[in-house]
Design an enzyme around this catalytic site. Structure first.
Site, PDB file in Angstrom:
ATOM      1  N   SER A 120       0.874  -1.173   0.000  1.00  0.00           N
ATOM      2  CA  SER A 120       0.000   0.000   0.000  1.00  0.00           C
ATOM      3  C   SER A 120       0.909   1.220   0.000  1.00  0.00           C
ATOM      4  O   SER A 120       2.106   1.118   0.311  1.00  0.00           O
ATOM      5  CB  SER A 120      -0.939  -0.013   1.209  1.00  0.00           C
ATOM      6  N   GLU A 159       1.379   5.561   0.730  1.00  0.00           N
ATOM      7  CA  GLU A 159       0.872   6.756   1.415  1.00  0.00           C
ATOM      8  C   GLU A 159       1.342   8.020   0.703  1.00  0.00           C
ATOM      9  O   GLU A 159       2.505   8.146   0.346  1.00  0.00           O
ATOM     10  CB  GLU A 159       1.369   6.736   2.866  1.00  0.00           C
ATOM     11  N   HIS A 182      -6.913   9.757   5.779  1.00  0.00           N
ATOM     12  CA  HIS A 182      -6.491   9.886   7.172  1.00  0.00           C
ATOM     13  C   HIS A 182      -7.380  10.922   7.848  1.00  0.00           C
ATOM     14  O   HIS A 182      -7.715  11.949   7.245  1.00  0.00           O
ATOM     15  CB  HIS A 182      -5.040  10.367   7.269  1.00  0.00           C
ATOM     16  N   ASP A 194      -0.988  14.683  15.649  1.00  0.00           N
ATOM     17  CA  ASP A 194       0.015  15.499  16.344  1.00  0.00           C
ATOM     18  C   ASP A 194      -0.546  16.896  16.570  1.00  0.00           C
ATOM     19  O   ASP A 194      -1.382  17.370  15.807  1.00  0.00           O
ATOM     20  CB  ASP A 194       1.291  15.568  15.506  1.00  0.00           C
ATOM     21  N   PHE A 252      12.687  13.957  10.937  1.00  0.00           N
ATOM     22  CA  PHE A 252      11.405  13.286  11.041  1.00  0.00           C
ATOM     23  C   PHE A 252      11.489  12.149  12.077  1.00  0.00           C
ATOM     24  O   PHE A 252      10.614  11.993  12.950  1.00  0.00           O
ATOM     25  CB  PHE A 252      11.047  12.765   9.648  1.00  0.00           C
ATOM     26  N   HIS A 278       3.635  -1.156   3.823  1.00  0.00           N
ATOM     27  CA  HIS A 278       3.002   0.148   3.579  1.00  0.00           C
ATOM     28  C   HIS A 278       4.118   1.173   3.333  1.00  0.00           C
ATOM     29  O   HIS A 278       4.937   1.429   4.225  1.00  0.00           O
ATOM     30  CB  HIS A 278       2.175   0.537   4.813  1.00  0.00           C
TER      31      HIS A 278
HETATM   32  P1  FAD Z   1      -2.353   6.839  19.652  1.00  0.00           P
HETATM   33  O1  FAD Z   1      -2.146   5.397  19.377  1.00  0.00           O
HETATM   34  O2  FAD Z   1      -3.709   7.286  19.962  1.00  0.00           O
HETATM   35  O3  FAD Z   1      -1.372   7.313  20.821  1.00  0.00           O
HETATM   36  C1  FAD Z   1       0.035   7.095  20.726  1.00  0.00           C
HETATM   37  C2  FAD Z   1       0.537   6.484  22.018  1.00  0.00           C
HETATM   38  O4  FAD Z   1       0.278   7.400  23.092  1.00  0.00           O
HETATM   39  C3  FAD Z   1      -0.210   5.196  22.380  1.00  0.00           C
HETATM   40  O5  FAD Z   1       0.413   4.061  21.829  1.00  0.00           O
HETATM   41  C4  FAD Z   1      -0.163   5.232  23.881  1.00  0.00           C
HETATM   42  O6  FAD Z   1       1.075   4.714  24.328  1.00  0.00           O
HETATM   43  C5  FAD Z   1      -0.247   6.714  24.209  1.00  0.00           C
HETATM   44  N1  FAD Z   1      -1.656   7.142  24.415  1.00  0.00           N
HETATM   45  C6  FAD Z   1      -2.370   7.995  23.642  1.00  0.00           C
HETATM   46  N2  FAD Z   1      -3.614   8.188  24.145  1.00  0.00           N
HETATM   47  C7  FAD Z   1      -3.698   7.435  25.259  1.00  0.00           C
HETATM   48  C8  FAD Z   1      -4.710   7.212  26.223  1.00  0.00           C
HETATM   49  N3  FAD Z   1      -5.925   7.816  26.137  1.00  0.00           N
HETATM   50  N4  FAD Z   1      -4.436   6.356  27.244  1.00  0.00           N
HETATM   51  C9  FAD Z   1      -3.237   5.734  27.339  1.00  0.00           C
HETATM   52  N5  FAD Z   1      -2.229   5.906  26.464  1.00  0.00           N
HETATM   53  C10 FAD Z   1      -2.447   6.750  25.437  1.00  0.00           C
HETATM   54  N6  FAD Z   1      -0.376  12.500  11.935  1.00  0.00           N
HETATM   55  C11 FAD Z   1      -1.150  13.461  11.352  1.00  0.00           C
HETATM   56  O7  FAD Z   1      -1.291  14.554  11.900  1.00  0.00           O
HETATM   57  N7  FAD Z   1      -1.753  13.231  10.140  1.00  0.00           N
HETATM   58  C12 FAD Z   1      -1.664  12.036   9.489  1.00  0.00           C
HETATM   59  O8  FAD Z   1      -2.228  11.847   8.428  1.00  0.00           O
HETATM   60  C13 FAD Z   1      -0.872  10.991  10.086  1.00  0.00           C
HETATM   61  N8  FAD Z   1      -0.755   9.775   9.506  1.00  0.00           N
HETATM   62  C14 FAD Z   1      -0.077   8.773  10.159  1.00  0.00           C
HETATM   63  C15 FAD Z   1      -0.057   7.482   9.593  1.00  0.00           C
HETATM   64  C16 FAD Z   1       0.589   6.438  10.249  1.00  0.00           C
HETATM   65  C17 FAD Z   1       0.580   5.061   9.641  1.00  0.00           C
HETATM   66  C18 FAD Z   1       1.240   6.676  11.503  1.00  0.00           C
HETATM   67  C19 FAD Z   1       1.945   5.558  12.215  1.00  0.00           C
HETATM   68  C20 FAD Z   1       1.248   7.958  12.057  1.00  0.00           C
HETATM   69  C21 FAD Z   1       0.580   9.008  11.396  1.00  0.00           C
HETATM   70  N9  FAD Z   1       0.515  10.291  11.940  1.00  0.00           N
HETATM   71  C22 FAD Z   1      -0.233  11.274  11.345  1.00  0.00           C
HETATM   72  C23 FAD Z   1       1.239  10.621  13.185  1.00  0.00           C
HETATM   73  C24 FAD Z   1       0.340  10.470  14.412  1.00  0.00           C
HETATM   74  O9  FAD Z   1      -0.716  11.400  14.378  1.00  0.00           O
HETATM   75  C25 FAD Z   1       1.179  10.708  15.649  1.00  0.00           C
HETATM   76  O10 FAD Z   1       2.114   9.684  15.817  1.00  0.00           O
HETATM   77  C26 FAD Z   1       0.376  10.947  16.924  1.00  0.00           C
HETATM   78  O11 FAD Z   1       1.276  11.445  17.918  1.00  0.00           O
HETATM   79  C27 FAD Z   1      -0.254   9.687  17.469  1.00  0.00           C
HETATM   80  O12 FAD Z   1      -1.391   9.310  16.773  1.00  0.00           O
HETATM   81  P2  FAD Z   1      -1.979   7.808  16.973  1.00  0.00           P
HETATM   82  O13 FAD Z   1      -3.403   7.803  16.638  1.00  0.00           O
HETATM   83  O14 FAD Z   1      -1.155   6.807  16.273  1.00  0.00           O
HETATM   84  O15 FAD Z   1      -1.730   7.679  18.510  1.00  0.00           O
END
Ligand code: FAD
Length: 288
Positions: A7, A9, A69, A101, A210, A259
């Protein structure tokens, strides 16, 4: 070596020139038959309209299965769900659901009033709205907000329990990092697919920045190799061979999906794919 399913991105273009570059990337890579392609959502929720337009255009013009996303940043629940319904209405069935983020200048995620509080809430909200296929982020090198790898694994389990179908990982440099994470996930009872995120390094300095921002560890041997290659003007060659070797090691270790973070530049991704046997001739029929 078995052929993996891939896939791709992309990020949404911010100028006319960038739109042409994205389109060139889509056209160069689509003959490889990707399982799906995805379009990111700018950090801080900054590219809402651009992401929406790019997703819709790629989905319509290329016929590829296209994922949007979405993040929890700077939007209320209703605003986010309205965007999601808009995707569903034009036939987009795939979402990459992220906490996201924070905007530039802020170092911690703060939920918006009336917005989704974290990625689990977003996943639940989207699943309740429509039957999307939902992918989520995962962190083999440990997310900067997590205390330990176990915290990340436990939270990933919560995201699957909330309705996620598959995880895509942040990039990493050594196959062993992914295998350790995969083993920890298995031990925690996660039985859904975890797909390694692959980052062909187009620009070494950018990749270092990054990696630092997202918690990816760079082994010293990789730093040394890129510094020598940069001096000799051969970093593309190094990037292709390191990335090919990483993908081969992953495939040998049983990985069947990869990916690619293309950064809207097709050449390195295409060269690595060809080197691991993903060519137009071997394409898998992934129809939308
Ligand atoms: P989450 O999994 O929600 O949180 C990350 C970690 O923080 C968790 O594993 C956990 O350890 C801790 N955590 C978070 N919330 C809690 C909670 N409530 N309770 C306990 N622990 C918690 N960013 C963008 O802005 N735009 C994008 O399009 C984008 N695409 C991405 C695509 C991929 C494949 C990946 C891997 C990352 C991408 N990101 C993007 C970056 C991402 O937004 C950041 O890494 C962000 O800091 C975490 O988002 P997440 O949903 O993966 O985190």
């Amino acid at each position: 070596m078995p052929r993996p399913d891939i896939s791709l991105e992309f990020f949404p273009p911010k100028s006319l020139e960038a739109s042409f570059r994205l389109w060139d990337t889509v056209q160069t890579l689509s003959p490889l038959g990707p399982r799906f392609v995805s379009v990111t959502y700018g950090a801080g929720g900054t590219t809402r309209e651009l992401t929406r337009d790019a997703v819709k255009a790629i989905h319509k013009q290329s016929g590829l299965r296209t994922a949007a996303h979405l993040t929890c940043v700077n939007a209320t629940r209703e605003e986010t769900l309205e965007i999601a319904r808009g995707f569903w209405d034009v036939g987009v069935r795939d979402i990459v659901a992220l906490r996201g983020d924070p905007p530039k200048g802020e170092d911690r995620f703060t939920p918006t009033d009336g917005g989704f509080q974290d990625s689990c809430e977003l996943i639940e909200g989207l699943k309740a709205e429509r039957d999307f296929t939902i992918r989520v982020g995962a962190y083999p090198d440990v997310h900067p907000n997590a205390g330990t790898q176990q915290d990340d694994v436990d939270y990933l389990k919560r995201k699957f329990d909330a309705g996620a179908d598959e995880a895509l990982t942040q990039f990493f440099f050594e196959a062993e990092t992914f295998f350790r994470f995969r083993d920890a996930c298995e031990k925690a009872g996660i039985d859904k697919p975890i797909v390694p995120g692959i980052f062909p390094v187009e620009n070494w300095k950018g990749a270092r920045r990054f990696a630092e921002a997202c918690g990816t560890k760079i082994p010293q041997w990789v730093i040394d190799a890129f510094e020598t290659a940069e001096r000799d003007g051969r970093s593309d060659l190094l990037a292709t061979s390191l990335c090919t070797e990483l993908c081969s090691d992953l495939i040998e270790g049983g990985v069947d999906k990869l990916h690619f973070y293309t950064l809207n530049k097709p050449e390195l991704t295409r060269d690595v794919c060809h080197a691991i046997g993903v060519t137009p001739e071997t394409r898998l029929e992934n129809v939308a």
